[in-house]
Design an enzyme around this catalytic site. Structure first.
Site, PDB file in Angstrom:
ATOM      1  N   CYS A 144       0.681  -1.763   0.215  1.00 27.64           N
ATOM      2  CA  CYS A 144      -0.008  -0.491   0.317  1.00 27.64           C
ATOM      3  C   CYS A 144       1.283   1.217   0.113  1.00 27.64           C
ATOM      4  O   CYS A 144       0.575   2.779  -0.732  1.00 27.64           O
ATOM      5  CB  CYS A 144      -1.103  -0.078   1.295  1.00 27.64           C
ATOM      6  SG  CYS A 144      -0.269   0.117   2.710  1.00 27.64           S
ATOM      7  N   HIS A 156      -1.622   1.038   7.366  1.00 25.31           N
ATOM      8  CA  HIS A 156      -2.782   1.252   6.001  1.00 25.31           C
ATOM      9  C   HIS A 156      -1.978   2.171   5.470  1.00 25.31           C
ATOM     10  O   HIS A 156      -1.080   3.478   6.487  1.00 25.31           O
ATOM     11  CB  HIS A 156      -3.949   1.024   5.969  1.00 25.31           C
ATOM     12  CG  HIS A 156      -4.420   1.137   4.747  1.00 25.31           C
ATOM     13  ND1 HIS A 156      -3.598   0.182   3.411  1.00 25.31           N
ATOM     14  CD2 HIS A 156      -5.011   1.907   4.090  1.00 25.31           C
ATOM     15  CE1 HIS A 156      -4.787   0.782   2.842  1.00 25.31           C
ATOM     16  NE2 HIS A 156      -5.428   1.007   2.687  1.00 25.31           N
TER      17      HIS A 156
END
Length: 237
Positions: free
Chosen positions: A95, A170
């Site tokens: 990510c 994330h």
């Protein structure tokens, strides 16, 4: 069943690592990533800021919010006149890479991409592709994988021995679209998300409107998640 067929070693949330990676991908040395230490005082920060990358631990609160929000949205089909490059994430633990690509391939930052680079190829060929096709092309890029793997070995953190080992953090990118809207670009969502915040013509991504978007993420946790950090892609030369 694992939805991923390819796994990368996660990228450390380190502005030096991020800057080194964008150099290798073909972004001008005029832009760099810098860590934003305070959302309330950015007066001494290099300006303009062209994109933000927010890093945070994925919590149950976040996952529930994401599921509820995505349930009301259609999958992004791309193309058209919106001039957005969005990559659907098909590589596990990458990510950070997707956030970087979203930051440098959209908005004003795209004008700093050097010719005959990996990034210029992305801008040239991927803009007209459907998200699934561009995701597969990105996943198959051996040159991108080699540059990424080199960057993933840098930084201060211990590098995981197993790329399939799940990480809790994330990365989400925010950019200013050409119509002065703030877009959230996250390859793990259904597509770009217009945050409904209209910036002034001369506002950059460290403006109060942008900071309020970041604050929403933090305030949603109601004090239960303090592991947020923020990086800005800024003009430094």
């Amino acid at each position: 069943m694992d939805k991923y067929t390819k796994h990368f070693i996660p990228l450390e949330s380190n502005p030096d690592v991020f800057t080194s990676l964008i150099r290798q991908l073909g972004l001008s040395e005029a832009l760099s990533f810098r860590e934003v230490w305070s959302l309330n005082d950015v007066t001494s920060f290099p300006r303009p800021a062209l994109a933000l990358i927010l890093i945070f631990p994925t919590s149950e609160t976040y996952e529930n919010h994401k599921s509820a929000e995505d349930a009301t949205r259609e999958d992004y089909i791309g193309g058209g006149a919106d001039d957005i490059i969005w990559f659907k994430q098909t590589i596990n633990n990458a990510c950070g890479l997707y956030a970087i690509l979203h930051a440098v391939c959209n908005g004003e930052a795209a004008g700093f991409v050097q010719s005959d680079s990996i990034l210029s190829e992305f801008l040239r060929h991927y803009r007209s592709l459907q998200p699934q096709d561009s995701a597969q092309a990105l996943e198959a890029s051996a040159s991108l994988e080699a540059i990424y793997n080199e960057a993933a070995m840098r930084g201060d953190s211990t590098v995981p021995e197993d790329a399939q080992e799940e990480v809790d953090y994330h990365y989400v990118c925010f950019v200013k679209h050409r119509h002065s809207h703030i877009l959230e670009l996250d390859g793990d969502r259904k597509g770009p998300i217009d945050k409904g915040v209209l910036l002034k013509h001369d506002d950059d991504m460290l403006s109060e409107g942008s900071m309020n978007v970041v604050r929403e993420y933090i305030q949603r946790e109601k004090g239960g998640n303090i592991g947020f950090s923020l990086m800005a892609l800024v003009r430094t030369a």
